[in-house]
Design a protein around this motif. Structure first.
Motif, PDB file in Angstrom:
ATOM      1  N   TYR A 109       9.653 -10.270   6.121  1.00 45.87           N
ATOM      2  CA  TYR A 109       8.619 -10.469   7.151  1.00 45.87           C
ATOM      3  C   TYR A 109       7.288 -10.941   6.583  1.00 45.87           C
ATOM      4  CZ  TYR A 109      12.110  -7.343   9.086  1.00 45.87           C
ATOM      5  OH  TYR A 109      13.302  -6.762   9.458  1.00 45.87           O
ATOM      6  N   TRP A 110       7.073 -10.741   5.265  1.00 43.85           N
ATOM      7  CA  TRP A 110       5.756 -11.012   4.699  1.00 43.85           C
ATOM      8  C   TRP A 110       5.909 -11.817   3.412  1.00 43.85           C
ATOM      9  CZ3 TRP A 110       1.953 -10.181   7.930  1.00 43.85           C
ATOM     10  CH2 TRP A 110       2.162  -9.257   8.963  1.00 43.85           C
ATOM     11  N   GLY A 124       8.080  -5.651  17.187  1.00 42.20           N
ATOM     12  CA  GLY A 124       7.357  -4.946  16.142  1.00 42.20           C
ATOM     13  C   GLY A 124       8.045  -4.951  14.794  1.00 42.20           C
ATOM     14  N   GLU A 125       9.142  -5.670  14.662  1.00 43.73           N
ATOM     15  CA  GLU A 125       9.876  -5.659  13.398  1.00 43.73           C
ATOM     16  C   GLU A 125       9.021  -6.265  12.284  1.00 43.73           C
ATOM     17  OE1 GLU A 125      14.341  -6.933  11.882  1.00 43.73           O
ATOM     18  OE2 GLU A 125      13.892  -6.909  14.031  1.00 43.73           O
ATOM     19  N   GLY A 126       8.820  -5.492  11.209  1.00 44.12           N
ATOM     20  CA  GLY A 126       7.984  -5.919  10.104  1.00 44.12           C
ATOM     21  C   GLY A 126       6.554  -5.423  10.183  1.00 44.12           C
ATOM     22  N   TYR A 127       6.222  -4.748  11.270  1.00 38.30           N
ATOM     23  CA  TYR A 127       4.843  -4.301  11.480  1.00 38.30           C
ATOM     24  C   TYR A 127       4.681  -2.790  11.312  1.00 38.30           C
ATOM     25  CZ  TYR A 127       3.997  -9.054  12.885  1.00 38.30           C
ATOM     26  OH  TYR A 127       3.897 -10.436  12.869  1.00 38.30           O
ATOM     27  N   THR A 128       5.706  -2.130  10.794  1.00 31.21           N
ATOM     28  CA  THR A 128       5.605  -0.746  10.332  1.00 31.21           C
ATOM     29  C   THR A 128       5.909  -0.758   8.840  1.00 31.21           C
ATOM     30  OG1 THR A 128       6.200   0.254  12.450  1.00 31.21           O
ATOM     31  CG2 THR A 128       6.608   1.559  10.482  1.00 31.21           C
ATOM     32  N   VAL A 129       5.005  -0.185   8.058  1.00 32.46           N
ATOM     33  CA  VAL A 129       5.081  -0.235   6.593  1.00 32.46           C
ATOM     34  C   VAL A 129       5.086   1.204   6.090  1.00 32.46           C
ATOM     35  CG1 VAL A 129       3.943  -1.028   4.485  1.00 32.46           C
ATOM     36  CG2 VAL A 129       3.808  -2.418   6.580  1.00 32.46           C
ATOM     37  N   ASN A 130       6.229   1.654   5.596  1.00 33.96           N
ATOM     38  CA  ASN A 130       6.357   3.025   5.099  1.00 33.96           C
ATOM     39  C   ASN A 130       6.661   3.047   3.619  1.00 33.96           C
ATOM     40  OD1 ASN A 130       6.139   4.926   7.390  1.00 33.96           O
ATOM     41  ND2 ASN A 130       7.895   3.786   8.224  1.00 33.96           N
ATOM     42  N   ILE A 131       5.990   3.956   2.917  1.00 39.21           N
ATOM     43  CA  ILE A 131       6.375   4.240   1.544  1.00 39.21           C
ATOM     44  C   ILE A 131       6.357   5.747   1.352  1.00 39.21           C
ATOM     45  CG2 ILE A 131       4.017   3.755   0.726  1.00 39.21           C
ATOM     46  CD1 ILE A 131       5.474   2.940  -1.982  1.00 39.21           C
ATOM     47  N   GLY A 132       7.535   6.290   1.065  1.00 36.75           N
ATOM     48  CA  GLY A 132       7.689   7.725   0.868  1.00 36.75           C
ATOM     49  C   GLY A 132       7.771   8.064  -0.611  1.00 36.75           C
ATOM     50  N   LEU A 133       6.964   9.031  -1.031  1.00 29.78           N
ATOM     51  CA  LEU A 133       6.913   9.448  -2.436  1.00 29.78           C
ATOM     52  C   LEU A 133       7.481  10.855  -2.573  1.00 29.78           C
ATOM     53  CD1 LEU A 133       3.295   8.214  -3.253  1.00 29.78           C
ATOM     54  CD2 LEU A 133       5.451   7.076  -3.829  1.00 29.78           C
ATOM     55  N   PRO A 134       8.082  11.176  -3.722  1.00 28.80           N
ATOM     56  CA  PRO A 134       8.743  12.472  -3.861  1.00 28.80           C
ATOM     57  C   PRO A 134       7.802  13.640  -4.101  1.00 28.80           C
ATOM     58  CG  PRO A 134       8.979  11.216  -5.867  1.00 28.80           C
ATOM     59  CD  PRO A 134       8.344  10.302  -4.875  1.00 28.80           C
ATOM     60  N   GLY A 135       6.551  13.378  -4.471  1.00 26.36           N
ATOM     61  CA  GLY A 135       5.615  14.457  -4.801  1.00 26.36           C
ATOM     62  C   GLY A 135       5.179  14.359  -6.243  1.00 26.36           C
ATOM     63  N   GLY A 136       4.027  14.971  -6.527  1.00 23.28           N
ATOM     64  CA  GLY A 136       3.485  14.920  -7.873  1.00 23.28           C
ATOM     65  C   GLY A 136       2.867  13.590  -8.231  1.00 23.28           C
ATOM     66  N   ASN A 137       2.533  12.789  -7.212  1.00 22.58           N
ATOM     67  CA  ASN A 137       2.024  11.444  -7.469  1.00 22.58           C
ATOM     68  C   ASN A 137       0.499  11.434  -7.533  1.00 22.58           C
ATOM     69  OD1 ASN A 137       4.742  11.001  -5.595  1.00 22.58           O
ATOM     70  ND2 ASN A 137       4.623   9.719  -7.409  1.00 22.58           N
ATOM     71  N   LEU A 164      -2.560  -3.556   0.865  1.00 16.63           N
ATOM     72  CA  LEU A 164      -3.625  -4.545   0.991  1.00 16.63           C
ATOM     73  C   LEU A 164      -3.102  -5.973   1.157  1.00 16.63           C
ATOM     74  CD1 LEU A 164      -6.172  -3.000  -1.517  1.00 16.63           C
ATOM     75  CD2 LEU A 164      -6.373  -3.096   0.972  1.00 16.63           C
ATOM     76  N   PRO A 165      -2.096  -6.412   0.390  1.00 18.04           N
ATOM     77  CA  PRO A 165      -1.589  -7.769   0.628  1.00 18.04           C
ATOM     78  C   PRO A 165      -1.054  -7.975   2.042  1.00 18.04           C
ATOM     79  CG  PRO A 165      -0.811  -6.945  -1.482  1.00 18.04           C
ATOM     80  CD  PRO A 165      -1.453  -5.786  -0.788  1.00 18.04           C
ATOM     81  N   VAL A 166      -0.299  -6.996   2.552  1.00 18.07           N
ATOM     82  CA  VAL A 166       0.232  -7.130   3.910  1.00 18.07           C
ATOM     83  C   VAL A 166      -0.906  -7.092   4.934  1.00 18.07           C
ATOM     84  CG1 VAL A 166       1.688  -6.044   5.658  1.00 18.07           C
ATOM     85  CG2 VAL A 166       2.505  -6.234   3.310  1.00 18.07           C
ATOM     86  N   ALA A 167      -1.858  -6.207   4.722  1.00 19.33           N
ATOM     87  CA  ALA A 167      -2.985  -6.113   5.661  1.00 19.33           C
ATOM     88  C   ALA A 167      -3.813  -7.393   5.662  1.00 19.33           C
ATOM     89  CB  ALA A 167      -3.855  -4.916   5.306  1.00 19.33           C
ATOM     90  N   GLU A 168      -4.037  -7.972   4.483  1.00 18.01           N
ATOM     91  CA  GLU A 168      -4.774  -9.244   4.411  1.00 18.01           C
ATOM     92  C   GLU A 168      -4.051 -10.326   5.201  1.00 18.01           C
ATOM     93  OE1 GLU A 168      -7.578 -10.281   2.802  1.00 18.01           O
ATOM     94  OE2 GLU A 168      -8.009  -8.829   1.210  1.00 18.01           O
TER      95      GLU A 168
END
Length: 341
Positions: free
Chosen positions: A337-338, A202-215, A229-233
């Motif tokens: 991975y992508w 599963g390496e490369g198949y979990t995509v996380n982006i953490g934001l600090p808040g106020g976004n 979207l690019p990775v999903a495509e």
């Protein structure tokens, strides 16, 4: 034209975590009231079935299933956040079944897409642990159903303000289910850092982006367009599931984001368009969090309108430097991975 399917049931209102708990029956009551008051053309609402033991066991351990079965019919405190009332386990089993039924109907082509309006939510429930308001992991159970029905690759996208630790745990070592999450970080439950990209096959198949808040809506638009979207495509899923949590809403009392109804509609529209491009429109939304009754209900209504055919796009605006920094970190973690990154 085939309709958009909505699944819900009065039993979901019987799950009562207690007075003052944010995950209250009023959440779903307000959603249903808004949908009843302003109906969306092109939708059909049905009552779901309960999940089978085998469907639950595809994700959860025998120990957890036995533990929750013992709680059925009782009031109990599972952890500081998670309480059950006598009907909670039955409601959770029905929520999981609604999620599977939505996938079955979409995969069979009987409906164009679906939204399971359920409680309790699911994405914090790990294979062996109920937590974070969640008993069974509805979206993970739905993903397994999609795999059984022939989808070789399933995308789970999670826009709830909290990271879906349970969904990530279920598929972290697999590539037949990709998990993508944008969430507030660091924040409950503490998982979802950019370097968490999966292990083994599963390496490369979990995509996380953490934001600090106020976004903002614009920040989320940037993340979808330059990462998700690019990775999903490139992944080419044959079924798309969304853990649709509305606690990033600007008025949410728990989350710290500034997303509006328009932002949620745009996220939904981007997933609908992706599904139409890569998997014959097969898209299912599953209700997760969202604790501003007004923000939640209006955002759900906006997403239902999008599922039924309305188009929307991300508002233009200035993106925040911290969001651009988080996006860069996630892209760097996934570049090996992508090739699209």
């Amino acid at each position: 034209m085939t309709p958009t399917l909505l699944l819900t049931d009065p039993l979901f209102l019987q799950h009562d975590p207690g007075h003052g708990h944010p995950e209250s029956p009023a959440r779903l009551q307000r959603i249903l009231s808004v949908l009843h008051g302003t109906p969306v053309q092109g939708t059909v609402t049905v009552a779901p079935r309960s999940a089978t033991s085998a469907e639950l066991a595809a994700v959860h351990t025998p120990e957890l299933l036995a533990y929750l079965e013992r709680l059925s019919g009782h009031e109990a405190q599972i952890d500081p956040d998670t309480q059950v009332s006598p009907d909670s386990v039955d409601a959770a089993r029905l929520a999981a079944g609604a999620s599977v039924q939505a996938v079955e109907q979409v995969m069979a082509g009987h409906v164009r897409n679906a939204f399971a309006l359920v409680r309790p939510p699911g994405h914090h429930a790990e294979p062996g642990r109920a937590m974070g308001f969640c008993l069974f992991n509805n979206v993970a159970i739905a993903a397994e159903a999609g795999r059984r029905l022939g989808a070789e690759r399933v995308l789970v996208l999670d826009w709830d303000v909290h990271h879906g630790n349970g969904t990530q745990a279920a598929f972290y070592g697999r590539r037949d289910v990709m998990y993508q999450s944008v969430h507030q970080y660091p924040y409950y439950p503490g998982t979802g850092a950019a370097p968490e990209v999966g292990v083994g096959a599963g390496e490369g198949y979990t995509v996380n982006i953490g934001l600090p808040g106020g976004n903002s809506d614009a920040d989320y638009g940037m993340i979808f367009e330059e990462l998700f979207l690019p990775v999903a495509e490139a992944y080419r899923p044959e079924l798309i599931l969304v853990s649709a949590g509305f606690d990033p809403h600007v008025h949410d009392p728990i989350g710290g984001m500034d997303v509006t109804e328009r932002g949620f509609a745009a996220m939904c529209a981007s997933m609908r368009a992706l599904a139409e491009r890569v998997c014959d429109g097969r898209l299912v939304l599953l209700l997760e969090g969202g604790y501003s009754l007004e923000g939640l209900s209006q955002s759900v209504h906006a997403c239902v309108e999008v599922l039924a055919g309305r188009n929307d796009s991300f508002p233009t605006g200035t993106t925040h430097a911290d969001a651009r920094h988080a996006l860069k970190a996630s892209r760097e973690a996934l570049k090996p991975y992508w090739a699209v990154l």
